[in-house]
Design a protein around this motif. Structure first.
Motif, PDB file in Angstrom:
ATOM      1  N   LEU A 107       0.832  -1.200   0.000  1.00 36.53           N
ATOM      2  CA  LEU A 107       0.000   0.000   0.000  1.00 36.53           C
ATOM      3  C   LEU A 107       0.868   1.253   0.000  1.00 36.53           C
ATOM      4  N   ALA A 108       1.961   1.223   0.753  1.00 31.96           N
ATOM      5  CA  ALA A 108       2.855   2.388   0.813  1.00 31.96           C
ATOM      6  C   ALA A 108       3.472   2.663  -0.559  1.00 31.96           C
ATOM      7  N   LEU A 109       3.897   1.617  -1.270  1.00 30.48           N
ATOM      8  CA  LEU A 109       4.487   1.814  -2.593  1.00 30.48           C
ATOM      9  C   LEU A 109       3.445   2.307  -3.599  1.00 30.48           C
ATOM     10  N   THR A 110       2.228   1.761  -3.503  1.00 30.41           N
ATOM     11  CA  THR A 110       1.169   2.203  -4.408  1.00 30.41           C
ATOM     12  C   THR A 110       0.834   3.663  -4.171  1.00 30.41           C
ATOM     13  N   ASP A 111       0.731   4.061  -2.904  1.00 25.96           N
ATOM     14  CA  ASP A 111       0.469   5.474  -2.584  1.00 25.96           C
ATOM     15  C   ASP A 111       1.603   6.365  -3.069  1.00 25.96           C
ATOM     16  N   LEU A 112       2.844   5.920  -2.861  1.00 21.57           N
ATOM     17  CA  LEU A 112       4.014   6.702  -3.266  1.00 21.57           C
ATOM     18  C   LEU A 112       4.006   6.938  -4.773  1.00 21.57           C
ATOM     19  N   ALA A 113       3.763   5.857  -5.523  1.00 20.08           N
ATOM     20  CA  ALA A 113       3.753   5.976  -6.980  1.00 20.08           C
ATOM     21  C   ALA A 113       2.597   6.841  -7.462  1.00 20.08           C
ATOM     22  N   MET A 114       1.402   6.623  -6.906  1.00 17.96           N
ATOM     23  CA  MET A 114       0.236   7.394  -7.344  1.00 17.96           C
ATOM     24  C   MET A 114       0.388   8.869  -7.006  1.00 17.96           C
ATOM     25  N   ARG A 115       0.992   9.165  -5.870  1.00 16.75           N
ATOM     26  CA  ARG A 115       1.212  10.569  -5.512  1.00 16.75           C
ATOM     27  C   ARG A 115       2.089  11.244  -6.555  1.00 16.75           C
ATOM     28  N   GLU A 116       3.092  10.509  -7.026  1.00 17.52           N
ATOM     29  CA  GLU A 116       3.994  11.082  -8.023  1.00 17.52           C
ATOM     30  C   GLU A 116       3.284  11.267  -9.366  1.00 17.52           C
ATOM     31  N   TRP A 117       2.503  10.274  -9.757  1.00 16.02           N
ATOM     32  CA  TRP A 117       1.773  10.380 -11.026  1.00 16.02           C
ATOM     33  C   TRP A 117       0.738  11.505 -10.965  1.00 16.02           C
ATOM     34  N   ILE A 118       0.063  11.645  -9.834  1.00 15.53           N
ATOM     35  CA  ILE A 118      -0.894  12.747  -9.682  1.00 15.53           C
ATOM     36  C   ILE A 118      -0.173  14.086  -9.803  1.00 15.53           C
ATOM     37  N   GLY A 119       1.016  14.176  -9.179  1.00 19.68           N
ATOM     38  CA  GLY A 119       1.806  15.395  -9.272  1.00 19.68           C
ATOM     39  C   GLY A 119       2.233  15.691 -10.703  1.00 19.68           C
ATOM     40  N   LEU A 120       2.668  14.664 -11.432  1.00 19.63           N
ATOM     41  CA  LEU A 120       3.082  14.838 -12.819  1.00 19.63           C
ATOM     42  C   LEU A 120       1.922  15.338 -13.679  1.00 19.63           C
ATOM     43  N   ILE A 121       0.761  14.733 -13.487  1.00 21.53           N
ATOM     44  CA  ILE A 121      -0.414  15.138 -14.261  1.00 21.53           C
ATOM     45  C   ILE A 121      -0.839  16.555 -13.900  1.00 21.53           C
ATOM     46  N   GLY A 122      -0.857  16.852 -12.603  1.00 17.90           N
ATOM     47  CA  GLY A 122      -1.266  18.183 -12.159  1.00 17.90           C
ATOM     48  C   GLY A 122      -0.353  19.276 -12.671  1.00 17.90           C
ATOM     49  N   TYR A 123       0.958  19.053 -12.598  1.00 22.40           N
ATOM     50  CA  TYR A 123       1.906  20.064 -13.065  1.00 22.40           C
ATOM     51  C   TYR A 123       1.822  20.230 -14.589  1.00 22.40           C
ATOM     52  N   ARG A 124       1.576  19.132 -15.294  1.00 25.19           N
ATOM     53  CA  ARG A 124       1.460  19.242 -16.760  1.00 25.19           C
ATOM     54  C   ARG A 124       0.192  20.000 -17.142  1.00 25.19           C
ATOM     55  N   LEU A 125      -0.930  19.704 -16.485  1.00 23.71           N
ATOM     56  CA  LEU A 125      -2.192  20.359 -16.814  1.00 23.71           C
ATOM     57  C   LEU A 125      -2.158  21.856 -16.500  1.00 23.71           C
ATOM     58  N   THR A 126      -1.385  22.231 -15.497  1.00 27.39           N
ATOM     59  CA  THR A 126      -1.307  23.647 -15.121  1.00 27.39           C
ATOM     60  C   THR A 126      -0.167  24.376 -15.823  1.00 27.39           C
ATOM     61  N   GLY A 127       0.522  23.671 -16.723  1.00 33.31           N
ATOM     62  CA  GLY A 127       1.577  24.310 -17.507  1.00 33.31           C
ATOM     63  C   GLY A 127       2.878  24.531 -16.776  1.00 33.31           C
ATOM     64  N   LYS A 128       3.047  23.891 -15.624  1.00 34.45           N
ATOM     65  CA  LYS A 128       4.283  24.075 -14.865  1.00 34.45           C
ATOM     66  C   LYS A 128       5.418  23.196 -15.392  1.00 34.45           C
ATOM     67  N   THR A 129       5.084  22.210 -16.218  1.00 31.65           N
ATOM     68  CA  THR A 129       6.090  21.406 -16.909  1.00 31.65           C
ATOM     69  C   THR A 129       5.677  21.297 -18.374  1.00 31.65           C
ATOM     70  N   ASP A 130       6.635  20.961 -19.222  1.00 32.43           N
ATOM     71  CA  ASP A 130       6.363  20.860 -20.654  1.00 32.43           C
ATOM     72  C   ASP A 130       6.084  19.434 -21.107  1.00 32.43           C
ATOM     73  N   ASP A 131       6.365  18.459 -20.268  1.00 35.13           N
ATOM     74  CA  ASP A 131       6.166  17.053 -20.617  1.00 35.13           C
ATOM     75  C   ASP A 131       5.475  16.326 -19.466  1.00 35.13           C
ATOM     76  N   LEU A 132       4.643  15.352 -19.809  1.00 35.22           N
ATOM     77  CA  LEU A 132       3.985  14.571 -18.770  1.00 35.22           C
ATOM     78  C   LEU A 132       4.999  13.738 -17.989  1.00 35.22           C
ATOM     79  N   LEU A 133       5.934  13.133 -18.691  1.00 38.71           N
ATOM     80  CA  LEU A 133       6.968  12.316 -18.053  1.00 38.71           C
ATOM     81  C   LEU A 133       8.328  12.746 -18.593  1.00 38.71           C
ATOM     82  N   PRO A 134       8.889  13.809 -18.026  1.00 38.14           N
ATOM     83  CA  PRO A 134      10.194  14.291 -18.501  1.00 38.14           C
ATOM     84  C   PRO A 134      11.253  13.183 -18.472  1.00 38.14           C
TER      85      PRO A 134
END
Length: 267
Positions: free
Chosen positions: A235-262
């Motif tokens: 559960l800890a690894l799943t939460d850790l990974a999902m938190r990162e993916w949510i962050g990647l998606i959020g930053y991409r949607l708000t234009g704070k990064t140029d790529d979904l997975l740099p």
């Protein structure tokens, strides 16, 4: 606003929190005329928690993040500076105990100190304030200074950035305090799973850094089919990974990064 959303909705969407919420809703529905729907939600919650806890799901989600950047190649020569991302030290508990308390990702500090010793002319920036939505004056950078003191790293080489609350601010504020000059080479030390998001944000901030991933959770492709004996670990690894993916998606949607997975630069 992004910071507030990440600390509320973002945390609520983590698999463990989300599934427990669905399970509680199911239990409440058992007391109503929607009892059949409640039973279905409770059963679904148990099955999905078991899936997240015992299956390789967390490893599968984490693997593309951790394998995105290779280990740094020291043959390119000595760096001019090193940026170490905060995260290992719990500033609130450290303040309560009047001593640095390292709770996770200690490799960031260990690797940073080792690099500082190996490259005595490199400038060192540690960036980390308080990641809490409601915080006091305790800042991670203040206690990181104590850790580096104990490891024998001279303070004259260290710059502590204590205002940042998330990785976006790590990048912006680190650039401001480091003031990198054209042609300088800077390393970025952070956990391997966090490196894609961090690199994307540093690139967007205009701070050119070379990735120095540490703190791996997986050994290699074989872990993609490895089941966990302890549900808490899965559960800890799943939460850790999902938190990162949510962050990647959020930053991409708000234009704070140029790529979904740099990924690695093409230089």
């Amino acid at each position: 606003m992004f910071f507030v959303l990440s600390k509320t909705i973002g945390i609520a969407l983590l698999p463990t929190n989300f599934l427990i919420g669905i399970g509680v809703l199911g239990l409440l529905l058992l007391l109503t005329r929607f009892a059949s729907a409640g039973r279905a939600l409770v059963v679904l919650t148990i099955l999905l928690l078991a899936l997240c806890g015992f299956s390789p799901l967390g490893n599968v989600l984490l693997y593309p993040l951790e394998s995105r950047f290779p280990a740094w190649d020291a043959r390119r020569g000595a760096p001019d500076g090193i940026v170490i991302l905060g995260g290992p030290i719990d500033s609130d508990i450290s303040a309560a105990r009047a001593a640095p308390v390292v709770r996770s990702a200690a490799d960031r500090i260990i690797a940073g100190a080792a690099l500082a010793r190996k490259y005595p002319n490199a400038r060192i920036v540690f960036t980390g304030g308080s990641p809490n939505l409601i915080s006091n004056d305790a800042r991670e950078a203040d206690y990181a200074a104590m850790v580096f003191d104990s490891l024998g790293i001279e303070r004259s080489r260290l710059i502590f950035e204590r205002r940042s609350r998330n990785t976006f601010e790590n990048a912006e504020f680190s650039k401001a305090v480091a003031a990198p000059k054209p042609g300088e080479r800077w390393l970025l030390v952070t956990s391997a799973y966090h490196m894609p998001r961090a690199i994307g944000l540093f690139r967007k901030a205009g701070f050119v850094v070379e990735p120095y991933p540490v703190d791996w959770h997986l050994g290699g492709p074989a872990d993609l089919i490895a089941f966990s004996a302890l549900a808490a670990e899965g559960l800890a690894l799943t939460d850790l990974a999902m938190r990162e993916w949510i962050g990647l998606i959020g930053y991409r949607l708000t234009g704070k990064t140029d790529d979904l997975l740099p990924g690695p630069s093409r230089d």
